[in-house]
Design a protein around this motif. Structure first.
Motif, mmCIF file in Angstrom:
data_model
loop_
_atom_site.group_PDB
_atom_site.id
_atom_site.type_symbol
_atom_site.label_atom_id
_atom_site.label_comp_id
_atom_site.label_asym_id
_atom_site.label_seq_id
_atom_site.Cartn_x
_atom_site.Cartn_y
_atom_site.Cartn_z
ATOM 1 N N LYS A 1 16.152 5.820 -2.781
ATOM 2 C CA LYS A 1 16.649 4.338 -1.967
ATOM 3 C C LYS A 1 16.607 3.710 -3.027
ATOM 4 C CE LYS A 1 12.313 5.484 1.177
ATOM 5 N NZ LYS A 1 11.023 4.996 1.925
ATOM 6 N N THR B 1 3.093 8.994 0.688
ATOM 7 C CA THR B 1 4.290 7.472 0.769
ATOM 8 C C THR B 1 3.828 7.082 -0.356
ATOM 9 O OG1 THR B 1 4.494 8.365 2.996
ATOM 10 C CG2 THR B 1 4.683 5.989 2.867
ATOM 11 N N GLU C 1 6.354 0.517 -0.020
ATOM 12 C CA GLU C 1 7.729 0.491 0.425
ATOM 13 C C GLU C 1 9.215 0.626 -0.517
ATOM 14 O OE1 GLU C 1 8.795 -2.577 3.360
ATOM 15 O OE2 GLU C 1 9.254 -3.225 1.249
ATOM 16 N N ASN D 1 9.350 2.882 -2.426
ATOM 17 C CA ASN D 1 8.823 4.560 -2.770
ATOM 18 C C ASN D 1 9.884 5.637 -3.850
ATOM 19 O OD1 ASN D 1 9.511 5.155 -0.579
ATOM 20 N ND2 ASN D 1 7.476 5.754 0.224
HETATM 21 P P1 GDP Z 1 7.157 8.421 4.657
HETATM 22 O O1 GDP Z 1 7.617 9.586 6.102
HETATM 23 O O2 GDP Z 1 6.361 8.928 3.730
HETATM 24 O O3 GDP Z 1 8.760 8.207 4.127
HETATM 25 O O4 GDP Z 1 6.614 6.955 5.044
HETATM 26 P P2 GDP Z 1 6.699 6.097 7.102
HETATM 27 O O5 GDP Z 1 7.375 7.284 7.719
HETATM 28 O O6 GDP Z 1 5.117 6.248 7.512
HETATM 29 O O7 GDP Z 1 7.478 5.132 6.064
HETATM 30 C C1 GDP Z 1 8.871 5.278 6.064
HETATM 31 C C2 GDP Z 1 8.951 3.919 4.828
HETATM 32 O O8 GDP Z 1 8.381 2.900 5.400
HETATM 33 C C3 GDP Z 1 7.932 4.774 4.345
HETATM 34 O O9 GDP Z 1 8.955 5.075 2.963
HETATM 35 C C4 GDP Z 1 7.873 3.132 2.626
HETATM 36 O O10 GDP Z 1 8.940 3.004 2.217
HETATM 37 C C5 GDP Z 1 7.704 2.068 3.979
HETATM 38 N N1 GDP Z 1 6.356 2.297 4.827
HETATM 39 C C6 GDP Z 1 5.195 2.926 5.120
HETATM 40 N N2 GDP Z 1 3.832 2.621 4.940
HETATM 41 C C7 GDP Z 1 4.528 1.165 4.995
HETATM 42 C C8 GDP Z 1 3.425 0.434 4.374
HETATM 43 O O11 GDP Z 1 1.940 0.089 5.455
HETATM 44 N N3 GDP Z 1 3.436 -1.279 4.022
HETATM 45 C C9 GDP Z 1 5.292 -1.239 4.065
HETATM 46 N N4 GDP Z 1 5.511 -2.464 3.318
HETATM 47 N N5 GDP Z 1 5.860 -0.212 4.180
HETATM 48 C C10 GDP Z 1 5.925 0.852 4.439
#
Ligand code: GDP
Length: 138
Positions: free
Chosen positions: A10, A92, A111, A113
């Motif tokens: 990212k 995450t 976010e 990450n």
């Molecule tokens: P992943 O599969 O571990 O990437 O997580 P998700 O599919 O739940 O979320 C997609 C992406 O959204 C994450 O990798 C983070 O960059 C972002 N994200 C997830 N949860 C949050 C949150 O609670 N707040 C914010 N600001 N970003 C989030």
């Protein structure tokens, strides 16, 4: 049976010059890199990629971040690649990620990450096709 997944380094990790360190970990963990490209997504392209999250409160902020600078998209192949890559990435939220995972080591926040990985075979197929044509997967 080998499997493919879509990985993204990212914009936060690209900005910190961590592309090389992350690719080293990918190779050391036994993935084959089948395709790789540096991209700078537009806001609309980031929204298309994360369309499944469009109802989430963080969608505007996430898509602004993902279009804020260049990223690196990769297709990784290994036995059980989807789970294997998510295990290497870690949780995450880096505060909850296990020691030794990429997000523990490289991520700034939930976010910003550092990496993305597909979460299931159907999403991997959608996400790989979002960035790469069949003839580019060699
Ligand atoms: P992943 O599969 O571990 O990437 O997580 P998700 O599919 O739940 O979320 C997609 C992406 O959204 C994450 O990798 C983070 O960059 C972002 N994200 C997830 N949860 C949050 C949150 O609670 N707040 C914010 N600001 N970003 C989030």
């Amino acid at each position: 049976m080998s499997e493919r997944t879509l990985a993204i380094i990212k914009p936060d990790a690209v900005e910190r010059r961590q592309i090389g360190a992350i690719i080293q970990r990918i190779e050391n963990t036994g993935f084959q890199i089948r395709a790789i490209r540096r991209v700078h997504l537009s806001k609309a392209q980031a929204e298309g990629f994360y369309a499944v999250h469009r109802e989430r409160p963080f969608f505007p902020s996430l898509t602004a971040f993902m279009s804020s600078g260049p990223a690196v998209v990769l297709v990784l192949e290994a036995a059980g690649a989807i789970k294997k890559w998510r295990a290497l990435m870690g949780a995450t939220d880096p505060a909850k990620a296990d020691a030794g995972t990429l997000r523990k080591e490289f991520a700034e926040s939930i976010e910003r990450n550092a990496t993305h990985g597909s979460d299931a075979p159907e999403t991997a197929a959608y996400e790989i096709a979002y960035f790469f044509a069949g003839f580019e997967l060699v």
